[in-house]
Design an enzyme around this catalytic site. Structure first.
Site, PDB file in Angstrom:
ATOM      1  CD  GLU A  97      28.640 -30.848  50.598  1.00 23.50           C
ATOM      2  OE1 GLU A  97      28.018 -29.792  50.389  1.00 23.50           O
ATOM      3  OE2 GLU A  97      28.969 -31.224  51.719  1.00 23.50           O
ATOM      4  CB  SER A 123      31.556 -25.459  47.627  1.00 30.11           C
ATOM      5  OG  SER A 123      31.582 -25.205  49.018  1.00 30.11           O
ATOM      6  CD  GLU A 127      24.140 -28.805  51.734  1.00 31.32           C
ATOM      7  OE1 GLU A 127      23.108 -29.308  52.209  1.00 31.32           O
ATOM      8  OE2 GLU A 127      24.192 -27.622  51.370  1.00 31.32           O
ATOM      9  CB  THR A 165      29.472 -25.068  56.703  1.00 28.26           C
ATOM     10  OG1 THR A 165      28.726 -25.523  55.570  1.00 28.26           O
ATOM     11  CG2 THR A 165      30.876 -24.821  56.270  1.00 28.26           C
TER      12      THR A 165
END
Length: 534
Positions: free
Chosen positions: A388, A415, A371, A351
């Site tokens: 992801e 998330s 991810e 990220t």
């Protein structure tokens, strides 16, 4: 001002602002450059959440560019003979690749909030991809750490290793002409270049023909649509703090802040009481996250109940600075709905976060990801595909009860990304967010406390030693003064450990000086970001 996780990306974004571009214009450019210079963390093959503030209309908009599961995906996607797969076995290859959403999201946000021509925004990244750039220490380390799995993919091998087969070293020049061509297609055709046509076909082939195949189809790519919604907000002392709604991690950060608000702000930033409080509030919020947080289009999320003042007051009464909660359990913020099982902890990483303010005061807080480090370790047309779907629960049910964040076709995985803005009255005060997987939630909450409660400048706040929850554990940043608090916390019954906490917190603080506006930027010294402003 632009604060981003790589100097080349921050400088490119600031050049867009100097050319008269908006905050969203700059965000498009920053993401394109990050796809090149920080491919281990984010890129056009991933997803993102974005907050946009327009002071002219006092309009705050949340954008959801989170990846989705292919329509054919089912709850057993990560099961092998009924048992959860090993994490690395699950993420390398096509199985965990979600339908990417960041460029569709940015395209829609640009239509709503942009000014400069879309095609012009890719020029800096195209030039850098063709000319090359020096590999940073962090990129070199990421390649080395991931070398075994990256080598399995021919395109990744050609991009990230030298002629002798060694991982690219710090300072080596990395050129990516394939990405330059992909970015040209995006500039000319918009996000359709990724979602329809030959690039989309290559994505599908890479996913479905891998030794660890996934289920994505051309229809999945063509049918992707971002979500535009109203941000969720919560009062916090003198401020109002806002984040994107679920499936982002924003509701969890707001819960932590809502619990913190029941305690006084006068704490030593690196003291045991502050660490205890950040840990206990976070452990309670993580317990609720494990039970309730998911894509609200598939599993109703009791967001209003989780943030209800009465509920937060009840939860805050469980917290003592003298004695840790033995086992933090989820509360009951709703009165109906089926009984759910809590999702067991799973690895999350990767990220990048960017914070932008333009000349008219429009602002962006955006967190973006592929991810894991290098996502699925698969490269298509010069960019990395995400992994992801591994943010879904590997177990679809536990003891006969469904997990809210189980795999379902078309669903967006839960998330931890939590781009955040804080307001004082009608004025934007703070933009913050971080990288760091599930630890993002604690990093962002701590950054709010550091800036708004303790009045640290953004650079000091970004550099502050970390203390916070990671599921049921309270973590203290290894190698910092925070680690010296371990005995103090364990003596209070806290399950605590000193660990590496590699955040990527980027912050802008806005201050008024009469009619003038002053911007203060801070970037996480644990990474290689930069704050560039006028």
């Amino acid at each position: 001002m632009v604060v981003a996780s790589h100097p080349l990306a921050a400088e490119a974004g600031q050049a867009v602002l100097r050319a008269g571009g908006t905050a969203v214009d700059a965000a498009v450019t920053v993401q394109a450059v990050l796809s090149l210079v920080e491919p281990q963390a984010s890129g056009i093959g991933g997803g993102a959440f974005l907050l946009h503030w327009n002071p002219a209309g006092h309009e705050l908009t949340a954008w959801d560019g989170r990846e989705t599961a292919p329509a054919a995906a089912r709850g057993d996607l990560f099961l092998n003979d009924g048992r959860p797969m090993e994490f690395l076995d699950a993420i390398v290859g096509g199985r965990a690749v979600g339908v990417p959403g960041v460029m569709r999201m940015l395209e829609e946000a640009h239509r709503a909030h942009g000014k400069l021509p879309w095609a012009d925004l890719f020029a800096p990244a195209i030039r850098l991809a063709e000319e090359g750039f020096p590999v940073s220490p962090r990129l070199a380390q990421s390649i080395a750490v991931s070398a075994e799995t990256l080598r399995r993919d021919a395109a990744a091998r050609a991009l990230f290793f030298d002629a002798s087969g060694a991982p690219l070293a710090e300072g080596a020049v990395l050129r990516n002409p394939a990405l330059a061509e992909t970015l040209r297609a995006l500039a000319e055709q918009g996000a359709d270049a990724l979602h329809r046509g030959p690039i989309a076909a290559d994505i599908v082939n890479a996913v479905r023909r891998h030794a660890n195949p996934g289920l994505m189809t051309g229809d999945d790519l063509a049918g992707y649509a971002p979500r535009r919604s109203t941000a969720i907000c919560l009062p916090y002392r003198l401020y109002t703090v806002c984040a994107p709604p679920p499936p982002s991690g924003g509701a969890v950060v707001l819960q932590i802040l809502g619990l913190l608000a029941h305690f006084g702000p006068d704490l030593e930033p690196t003291g045991a009481d502050a660490a205890m409080l950040l840990g206990e509030t976070g452990r309670l919020a993580f317990a609720d996250r494990g039970r309730y947080l998911a894509d609200p289009a598939f599993s109703p999320v009791p967001t209003a109940g989780l943030l209800d003042p009465a509920y937060l007051t009840l939860r805050a009464q469980l917290i003592s600075l003298d004695r840790a909660i033995r086992v933090p359990r989820p509360g009951n913020p709703r009165r109906d709905g089926p009984p759910l099982a809590s999702q067991p902890p799973q690895p999350e990483s990767g990220t990048a976060h960017l914070a932008i303010v333009d000349a008219e005061g429009r602002a962006v807080s955006m967190t973006t990801t592929v991810e894991s480090i290098f996502g699925a370790r698969v490269v298509v047309r010069g960019f990395v595909l995400n992994n992801e779907l591994s943010d879904f629960s590997f177990l679809p049910e536990i003891d006969g009860r469904p997990v809210a964040n189980r795999v379902e076709g078309g669903k967006r995985p839960r998330s931890s990304m939590s781009p955040l803005m804080a307001f004082r009255g009608a004025e934007l005060e703070l933009i913050t967010g971080s990288a760091g997987g599930a630890r993002i939630i604690g990093y962002v909450a701590q950054s709010v406390m550091a800036t708004l409660d303790w009045n640290l400048d953004p650079q000091a706040a970004a550099a502050l030693p970390h203390a916070g929850a990671y599921h049921v554990l309270t973590e203290l940043e290894q190698g910092t003064v925070a680690a010296s608090l371990l005995n103090a916390l364990t003596s209070r019954g806290a399950p605590a450990a000193a660990r590496v906490m590699n955040s990527g917190t980027n912050i802008i603080r806005l201050q008024r000086e009469g009619e003038a506006r002053r911007l203060l930027g801070g970037t996480d010294p644990r990474r290689e970001g930069a704050a560039v402003g006028d």
